[in-house]
Design an enzyme around this catalytic site. Structure first.
Site, PDB file in Angstrom:
ATOM      1  N   PHE A   1      72.705  24.252  54.059  1.00  0.00           N
ATOM      2  CA  PHE A   1      72.417  23.018  54.784  1.00  0.00           C
ATOM      3  C   PHE A   1      72.221  23.393  56.245  1.00  0.00           C
ATOM      4  CE2 PHE A   1      74.140  19.587  57.418  1.00  0.00           C
ATOM      5  CZ  PHE A   1      73.490  18.462  56.939  1.00  0.00           C
TER       6      PHE A   1
ATOM      7  N   GLY B   1      75.367  20.846  68.171  1.00  0.00           N
ATOM      8  CA  GLY B   1      76.440  21.082  67.216  1.00  0.00           C
ATOM      9  C   GLY B   1      77.017  19.757  66.765  1.00  0.00           C
TER      10      GLY B   1
ATOM     11  N   PHE C   1      75.105  28.825  62.959  1.00  0.00           N
ATOM     12  CA  PHE C   1      76.379  28.601  62.258  1.00  0.00           C
ATOM     13  C   PHE C   1      76.160  27.950  60.894  1.00  0.00           C
ATOM     14  CE2 PHE C   1      77.900  28.557  66.765  1.00  0.00           C
ATOM     15  CZ  PHE C   1      78.585  29.757  66.691  1.00  0.00           C
TER      16      PHE C   1
ATOM     17  N   THR D   1      76.527  27.886  57.128  1.00  0.00           N
ATOM     18  CA  THR D   1      77.324  28.446  56.040  1.00  0.00           C
ATOM     19  C   THR D   1      76.420  28.798  54.860  1.00  0.00           C
ATOM     20  OG1 THR D   1      79.254  27.144  56.694  1.00  0.00           O
ATOM     21  CG2 THR D   1      79.226  28.012  54.452  1.00  0.00           C
TER      22      THR D   1
ATOM     23  N   GLU E   1      82.632  21.360  60.700  1.00  0.00           N
ATOM     24  CA  GLU E   1      82.552  20.043  60.051  1.00  0.00           C
ATOM     25  C   GLU E   1      83.155  18.945  60.923  1.00  0.00           C
ATOM     26  OE1 GLU E   1      80.790  19.714  57.474  1.00  0.00           O
ATOM     27  OE2 GLU E   1      80.590  21.819  56.935  1.00  0.00           O
TER      28      GLU E   1
END
Length: 389
Positions: free
Chosen positions: A126, A134, A159, A161, A363
């Site tokens: 994603f 961010g 960043f 994942t 998150e």
């Protein structure tokens, strides 16, 4: 008000607890050795083998709907299982899962992306976060320009994942600069073969995110996920898919850490007494125990709200904030109780210390959670003490 688990729920939880103890915990020393040599804790093949072992007992697609071959479990049950997995730092996750927004794919896209992801044949990532966007997801700058029946994507994501391992990405780009986030952002399904590149980002923990580079990456219009201009809605749905699961995993980690601290305090002696007799140690154990139970019920309350179909974003933000804060305080106390040994790599305390620090950042940072919680209360979206109606 009944807080007890049903017989089925208890049996499912206990099976996962046994699986963790038998299959994962014995791998910890090898995982630590590999990570210190800058190698993956588990190879892709090892992870797949473990997932298939779990699948033999029916554990496949915990939250995946049954129509897609999953278990379709409740949010509460998923939180309980995530806590069990958190008892070890071995990087295991159950197979059979797919990003929730992939279920918005059309039938052709489901065949090409959703179903192969659930089966484990494909890997996704994603991609919305950027170097300058961010927590403020509306500030994204990546663009997608229409060229005939194609779109040409340019920009950088960071960043991300799973970005180094993924063979396709769900990337968000501005397709209408005048509308911005509200109607001007679109989500695209983009295969790695289309030309985007990933670069590994080294971190203090074992989480290895990636930067994704898009330079004139061309995709056909058929690769739009959902509707053109409605990408930000999908992004918010993805972000809010299960924020409660992050602190849920920390519950298991904290249970294991506190148990380690108790065992050590009951065996370590100083000045002729076990340190468990020292009030300073007792208070650290007591505070950690109280905070662990408070976290457990914040997480389960948020999960319960998800199952009831009510807006659980406020509860999830509270669980995420409290979980990040208290998990870090607990692991810090556990390291302090162990003294110099806790600081060494002979014990896995320092490993958890680095891993749990991330919970306060990804998150949604602590600051973003506080902003959300405060805004909900100040604007009257949520009343104080109004969680249970």
């Amino acid at each position: 008000m009944d807080f007890s688990l049903s017989t089925e729920e208890r049996e499912v939880r206990d099976w996962v607890r046994t699986f963790v103890q038998r299959e994962l915990v014995p791998l910890e020393q090898e995982v630590l050795r590999r990570e210190r040599a800058h190698q993956p804790g588990l190879t892709g093949e090892e992870l797949k083998d473990l997932q298939l072992k779990a699948k033999e007992s029916g554990f496949w697609g915990i939250l995946t709907p049954e129509e897609y071959g999953g278990m379709g479990m409740s949010a509460v049950m998923a939180a309980l299982l995530e806590a069990e997995l958190g008892r070890t730092f071995v990087p295991f996750r159950f197979g059979g899962a797919a990003d929730n927004i992939l279920f918005h794919a059309n039938e052709e896209q489901k065949q090409a992306y959703l179903l192969p992801t659930i089966s484990g044949e494909r890997k996704s990532c994603f991609a919305i976060t950027e170097p300058g966007a961010g927590s403020d997801a509306k500030a994204i700058r990546a663009t997608a320009r229409k060229d005939g029946t194609d779109w040409v994507i340019n920009g950088e994501k960071t960043f991300i994942t799973g970005g180094n391992e993924a063979d396709f990405t769900m990337v968000f780009a501005i397709t209408d600069p005048e509308k911005g986030a509200n109607g001007g952002v679109t989500c695209f399904l983009v295969d790695r073969e289309a030309g985007w590149k990933s670069e590994y980002i080294d971190t203090m923990g074992e989480w290895g995110p990636a930067s994704l580079i898009f330079q004139d990456v061309r995709v056909p219009e058929t690769q739009i996920l959902g509707e053109e201009g409605r990408g930000f809605e999908l992004a918010m749905q993805w972000i809010g898919q299960g924020r409660y699961l992050l602190p849920a995993r920390a519950i298991g980690s904290c249970e294991r850490l506190i148990s380690m601290a108790i065992d050590y305090a009951n065996t370590r002696e100083t000045f002729g007494q076990k340190i468990a007799e020292r009030q300073a140690i007792q208070w650290m154990i007591a505070d950690s125990g109280v905070e662990l139970e408070a976290l457990r019920w914040l997480v389960l309350s948020a999960a319960w709200q998800v199952d009831q179909g009510v807006d659980s974003r406020h509860a999830q933000s509270m669980a995420k904030l409290y979980g990040g804060q208290k998990a870090n305080e607990i692991v810090d106390r556990v390291m302090q109780i162990h003294g110099g040994m806790g600081y060494t790599r002979e014990l896995p305390v320092e490993r958890w210390y680095r891993e749990l620090r991330l919970l306060r950042i990804y998150e949604g940072t602590d600051e973003i959670q506080r902003r959300t919680i405060a805004r909900n209360l100040l604007k009257g979206h949520v009343k104080v003490g109004g969680v249970l109606g």
